[in-house]
Design an enzyme around this catalytic site. Structure first.
Site, PDB file in Angstrom:
ATOM      1  N   MET A 256       0.840  -1.198   0.000  1.00 32.36           N
ATOM      2  CA  MET A 256       0.000   0.000   0.000  1.00 32.36           C
ATOM      3  C   MET A 256       0.874   1.247   0.000  1.00 32.36           C
ATOM      4  O   MET A 256       0.403   2.342   0.329  1.00 32.36           O
ATOM      5  CB  MET A 256      -0.933  -0.018   1.215  1.00 32.36           C
ATOM      6  CG  MET A 256      -1.904  -1.191   1.176  1.00 32.36           C
ATOM      7  SD  MET A 256      -3.427  -0.872   2.060  1.00 32.36           S
ATOM      8  CE  MET A 256      -2.819  -0.586   3.692  1.00 32.36           C
TER       9      MET A 256
ATOM     10  N   LEU B 208       6.687   3.178   1.418  1.00 34.39           N
ATOM     11  CA  LEU B 208       7.611   2.047   1.526  1.00 34.39           C
ATOM     12  C   LEU B 208       8.691   2.283   2.583  1.00 34.39           C
ATOM     13  O   LEU B 208       9.253   3.370   2.676  1.00 34.39           O
ATOM     14  CB  LEU B 208       8.268   1.771   0.161  1.00 34.39           C
ATOM     15  CG  LEU B 208       7.297   1.492  -0.992  1.00 34.39           C
ATOM     16  CD1 LEU B 208       8.075   1.206  -2.280  1.00 34.39           C
ATOM     17  CD2 LEU B 208       6.361   0.337  -0.670  1.00 34.39           C
ATOM     18  N   HIS B 209       8.937   1.240   3.357  1.00 31.31           N
ATOM     19  CA  HIS B 209       9.977   1.294   4.376  1.00 31.31           C
ATOM     20  C   HIS B 209      10.874   0.066   4.216  1.00 31.31           C
ATOM     21  O   HIS B 209      10.704  -0.718   3.268  1.00 31.31           O
ATOM     22  CB  HIS B 209       9.364   1.364   5.779  1.00 31.31           C
ATOM     23  CG  HIS B 209       8.320   0.304   6.033  1.00 31.31           C
ATOM     24  ND1 HIS B 209       8.595  -1.037   6.083  1.00 31.31           N
ATOM     25  CD2 HIS B 209       6.971   0.413   6.226  1.00 31.31           C
ATOM     26  CE1 HIS B 209       7.490  -1.714   6.327  1.00 31.31           C
ATOM     27  NE2 HIS B 209       6.476  -0.858   6.396  1.00 31.31           N
TER      28      HIS B 209
ATOM     29  N   GLY C 116      10.891  -2.735   5.595  1.00 28.27           N
ATOM     30  CA  GLY C 116      10.159  -4.005   5.524  1.00 28.27           C
ATOM     31  C   GLY C 116       9.793  -4.325   4.084  1.00 28.27           C
ATOM     32  O   GLY C 116      10.019  -5.429   3.582  1.00 28.27           O
ATOM     33  N   HIS C 117       9.210  -3.315   3.399  1.00 23.99           N
ATOM     34  CA  HIS C 117       8.877  -3.511   1.980  1.00 23.99           C
ATOM     35  C   HIS C 117      10.154  -3.768   1.170  1.00 23.99           C
ATOM     36  O   HIS C 117      10.183  -4.597   0.277  1.00 23.99           O
ATOM     37  CB  HIS C 117       8.188  -2.274   1.408  1.00 23.99           C
ATOM     38  CG  HIS C 117       6.903  -1.899   2.079  1.00 23.99           C
ATOM     39  ND1 HIS C 117       6.785  -0.796   2.886  1.00 23.99           N
ATOM     40  CD2 HIS C 117       5.674  -2.469   2.060  1.00 23.99           C
ATOM     41  CE1 HIS C 117       5.546  -0.691   3.331  1.00 23.99           C
ATOM     42  NE2 HIS C 117       4.843  -1.704   2.849  1.00 23.99           N
TER      43      HIS C 117
ATOM     44  N   GLY D  18       4.746 -10.253   3.903  1.00 19.11           N
ATOM     45  CA  GLY D  18       5.480 -10.191   5.166  1.00 19.11           C
ATOM     46  C   GLY D  18       4.855 -11.072   6.238  1.00 19.11           C
ATOM     47  O   GLY D  18       3.628 -11.160   6.342  1.00 19.11           O
TER      48      GLY D  18
ATOM     49  N   LYS E 268       4.965 -10.317   9.190  1.00 18.32           N
ATOM     50  CA  LYS E 268       4.429  -9.401  10.202  1.00 18.32           C
ATOM     51  C   LYS E 268       2.900  -9.463  10.192  1.00 18.32           C
ATOM     52  O   LYS E 268       2.263  -9.433  11.222  1.00 18.32           O
ATOM     53  CB  LYS E 268       4.897  -7.988   9.910  1.00 18.32           C
ATOM     54  CG  LYS E 268       4.334  -7.015  10.885  1.00 18.32           C
ATOM     55  CD  LYS E 268       4.913  -5.647  10.690  1.00 18.32           C
ATOM     56  CE  LYS E 268       3.969  -4.637  11.270  1.00 18.32           C
ATOM     57  NZ  LYS E 268       2.987  -4.179  10.289  1.00 18.32           N
TER      58      LYS E 268
ATOM     59  N   GLN F  41      -2.928 -12.350   7.572  1.00 20.18           N
ATOM     60  CA  GLN F  41      -3.028 -12.107   6.127  1.00 20.18           C
ATOM     61  C   GLN F  41      -2.283 -13.194   5.349  1.00 20.18           C
ATOM     62  O   GLN F  41      -2.803 -13.755   4.374  1.00 20.18           O
ATOM     63  CB  GLN F  41      -2.435 -10.734   5.821  1.00 20.18           C
ATOM     64  CG  GLN F  41      -2.198 -10.460   4.354  1.00 20.18           C
ATOM     65  CD  GLN F  41      -1.792  -9.022   4.105  1.00 20.18           C
ATOM     66  OE1 GLN F  41      -2.599  -8.125   4.220  1.00 20.18           O
ATOM     67  NE2 GLN F  41      -0.539  -8.798   3.771  1.00 20.18           N
TER      68      GLN F  41
ATOM     69  N   ARG G 293       2.435   2.691   9.402  1.00 21.04           N
ATOM     70  CA  ARG G 293       1.687   3.436  10.430  1.00 21.04           C
ATOM     71  C   ARG G 293       2.593   3.965  11.544  1.00 21.04           C
ATOM     72  O   ARG G 293       2.128   4.765  12.358  1.00 21.04           O
ATOM     73  CB  ARG G 293       0.587   2.554  11.022  1.00 21.04           C
ATOM     74  CG  ARG G 293      -0.538   2.282  10.023  1.00 21.04           C
ATOM     75  CD  ARG G 293      -1.762   1.659  10.674  1.00 21.04           C
ATOM     76  NE  ARG G 293      -2.901   1.642   9.782  1.00 21.04           N
ATOM     77  CZ  ARG G 293      -3.261   0.604   9.015  1.00 21.04           C
ATOM     78  NH1 ARG G 293      -2.550  -0.509   9.036  1.00 21.04           N
ATOM     79  NH2 ARG G 293      -4.314   0.689   8.227  1.00 21.04           N
TER      80      ARG G 293
HETATM   81  P1  AMP Z   1       1.436  -2.950   3.373  1.00 16.30           P
HETATM   82  O1  AMP Z   1       2.018  -1.892   2.514  1.00 16.30           O
HETATM   83  O2  AMP Z   1       1.350  -2.583   4.819  1.00 16.30           O
HETATM   84  O3  AMP Z   1       0.162  -3.544   2.828  1.00 16.30           O
HETATM   85  O4  AMP Z   1       2.488  -4.136   3.325  1.00 16.30           O
HETATM   86  C1  AMP Z   1       2.886  -4.708   2.110  1.00 16.30           C
HETATM   87  C2  AMP Z   1       3.660  -5.965   2.401  1.00 16.30           C
HETATM   88  O5  AMP Z   1       4.809  -5.657   3.187  1.00 16.30           O
HETATM   89  C3  AMP Z   1       2.838  -6.982   3.210  1.00 16.30           C
HETATM   90  O6  AMP Z   1       3.085  -8.279   2.716  1.00 16.30           O
HETATM   91  C4  AMP Z   1       3.374  -6.804   4.591  1.00 16.30           C
HETATM   92  O7  AMP Z   1       3.246  -7.967   5.390  1.00 16.30           O
HETATM   93  C5  AMP Z   1       4.828  -6.506   4.324  1.00 16.30           C
HETATM   94  N1  AMP Z   1       5.428  -5.814   5.468  1.00 16.30           N
HETATM   95  C6  AMP Z   1       4.931  -4.747   6.142  1.00 16.30           C
HETATM   96  N2  AMP Z   1       5.733  -4.446   7.177  1.00 16.30           N
HETATM   97  C7  AMP Z   1       6.755  -5.320   7.168  1.00 16.30           C
HETATM   98  C8  AMP Z   1       7.912  -5.531   7.972  1.00 16.30           C
HETATM   99  N3  AMP Z   1       8.194  -4.763   9.014  1.00 16.30           N
HETATM  100  N4  AMP Z   1       8.738  -6.554   7.647  1.00 16.30           N
HETATM  101  C9  AMP Z   1       8.476  -7.354   6.591  1.00 16.30           C
HETATM  102  N5  AMP Z   1       7.412  -7.214   5.797  1.00 16.30           N
HETATM  103  C10 AMP Z   1       6.557  -6.210   6.074  1.00 16.30           C
END
Ligand code: AMP
Length: 506
Positions: free
Chosen positions: A29, A32-33, A35-36, A150, A152, A156, A190
């Site tokens: 979404m 990007l950090h 994790g992404h 992820g 995390k 999901q 977040r």
């Molecule tokens: P989001 O943008 O929050 O929908 O996350 C996109 C993808 O990044 C999802 O598969 C999340 O599980 C993964 N993700 C989010 N935060 C992290 C994190 N800290 N470490 C690893 N993957 C993550």
């Protein structure tokens, strides 16, 4: 890098790239950090073409949630993707994607009740149908070979795995470890909402999970004891308002009274007005050693010896491929009849019966003992062609992973550390220069009395094989990011074995 905002543009582009390229997909979404980034980097390592979607999906936000406020940073995100070598960013709008969250005329994909009766689903009704719908849509548009999610977002991930199985999407789902700040705080888009004080309160989430994990390793396995530990630690921080703490099976998400194999310990809590989630896997299994590496680096000899030294199960993956090669030969199917072979091997019943070193593992297929039959030159000559078939890999992946449930094993193979046991405790990438491998093979030939083979020819063959292995569509040779490379030039087999044993024991 290309940026597409419409399904039409993306589809044409992808159709022009196929079928030569394996497509890896990372749905996000945005905002990007790290994790992404870690997901994208893994996708980059494992695929020829990487697609990242950036879409704040209205279907997965409840009426009182932060849809409007959710950070949107497309330009910055595109720059990050470009820097990471992404090929395509897909950033549609709800309109170009044909999503209508308002009038309920949208077809929805509803995950099973068993996966949505606890954890986040209780507090976010409609969230997982929204996720499952958008992910299904993106899979249909992009048709990736592999998609990365992820750990995390553990609920999901379990729901997506189930969705792919139940609706037979031809995509492999890879779960990727949670990236954290140095403090331990799980990275999340977040986190931007948190003040400095809230950020430091939020550290209690991971701390409490770590405390529980420590207790788990020391023998605390029951639900009540583990949940109490987490609750007590979180109670020390006033700013934390716990929504749930739960211990469940990571696949079925059913509550666990005790961790016998693997448990998912998960938390959701508000810190101020920001809702955060985190989790940890509690694994009650013996460690696994996974040994990958190029052909001819000594994997199979070393693996057997490591198993013997450490008294671990030697999972003879080679024998599994041989058994399926034997079955195909028996059936009389042509090697080119991939569909027929897929039918045959998908219904095969394969069992390994480990034997003490140095005896060969006994192998049964469809009830018949084929231990000796799979070692004939006729079968040997078929193995590599059989192992290159997609369904053969998939069938064996399931079987190998089922042996891994209890752990306590060592296995080798070209994708053991990357695909079969990505969470192995010890991952080794065993390698040697082309010249060294050619010299070893020449010595083997000479020992068999074959003296008319030239070193240069062997070197050329091995280099060619490496090139083919690392670029082929099915199970290409890739070194896992967390594998320890052992360069075996100039090392004897006992020396290599002892290095691995030390790594396991340390
Ligand atoms: P989001 O943008 O929050 O929908 O996350 C996109 C993808 O990044 C999802 O598969 C999340 O599980 C993964 N993700 C989010 N935060 C992290 C994190 N800290 N470490 C690893 N993957 C993550």
């Amino acid at each position: 890098m290309r940026l597409f905002q419409t399904i039409a543009g993306l589809r044409i582009y992808l159709s022009q790239q196929r079928p030569q390229k394996r497509v890896g997909f990372v749905p996000t979404m945005g905002a990007l950090h790290q994790g992404h980034r870690s997901l994208i980097e893994q996708a980059r390592r494992e695929n020829e073409l990487v697609v990242v979607s950036i879409f704040v999906n209205p279907l997965q936000f409840g009426p009182t949630e932060d849809l409007e406020k959710y950070p949107r940073l497309l330009e910055q995100d595109c720059q990050i993707c470009e820097d990471l070598g992404v090929d395509v960013v897909f950033a549609p709008t709800p309109e170009t994607l044909g999503i209508d969250s308002g009038d309920q005329t949208q077809t929805m994909v509803i995950p099973p009740e068993s996966l949505t009766r606890n954890l986040c689903a209780t507090f976010r009704p409609g969230h997982f149908p929204g996720v499952a719908t958008i992910v299904s849509k993106l899979f249909n548009i992009i048709q990736p070979e592999i998609a990365y999610f992820g750990e995390k977002d553990a609920q999901q991930l379990a729901i997506i795995r189930c969705l792919v199985k139940d609706l037979s999407f031809p995509v492999e789902i890879k779960g990727c470890p949670t990236s954290r700040e140095e403090s331990g705080l799980a990275l999340s888009s977040r986190n931007q909402y948190l003040s400095e004080a809230e950020k430091s309160s939020a550290l209690a989430l991971f701390e409490s999970l770590q405390l529980a994990q420590k207790a788990f390793v020391q023998g605390t396995k029951t639900r009540q004891a583990l949940l109490n530990l987490v609750q007590q630690h979180l109670d020390l921080t006033d700013e934390i308002n716990v929504q749930y703490i739960d211990l469940v099976d990571p696949q079925t998400l059913s509550p666990l009274e005790e961790v016998t194999e693997t448990g998912l310990l998960a938390i959701a809590a508000y810190v101020g007005s920001t809702r955060l989630i985190d989790n940890i896997l509690l694994r009650n299994r013996q460690p696994i050693i996974a040994i990958d590496g190029p052909a001819g680096a000594g994997k199979s000899t070393v693996t057997r010896l490591v198993a013997k030294e450490l008294n671990l199960l030697y999972l003879d993956t080679g024998a599994m491929y041989r058994a399926l090669a034997w079955l195909v030969r028996q059936s009389g199917l042509a090697l080119t009849d991939e569909a027929g072979i897929a039918e045959l091997v998908s219904q095969a019943n394969l069992a390994l019966i480990p034997q003490p070193y140095p005896q060969a593992t006994r192998v049964k297929i469809n009830g018949e003992d084929v231990t000796e039959a799979i070692r004939t030159p006729e079968v040997t000559s078929l193995v590599s062609a059989i192992a290159a078939q997609k369904t053969v890999r998939e069938v064996l992946l399931q079987i190998q992973q089922s042996y891994g449930k209890k752990g306590g094993l060592v296995a080798e193979g070209r994708d053991i550390g990357t695909k079969v046991f990505p969470d192995a405790e010890v991952k080794i990438f065993l390698t040697a220069t082309v010249q060294e491998r050619a010299r070893r093979r020449l010595a083997d030939f000479q020992a068999q009395g074959k003296t008319d083979i030239r070193l240069e020819d062997l070197e050329r063959e091995i280099a060619q094989r490496d090139q083919q292995d690392s670029t082929r569509a099915i199970a290409p040779l890739v070194k896992a990011a967390d594998a320890i490379e052992i360069q075996t030039d100039g090392l004897s087999i006992p020396e290599v074995t002892s290095k691995i044993v030390q790594l396991y024991l340390s």
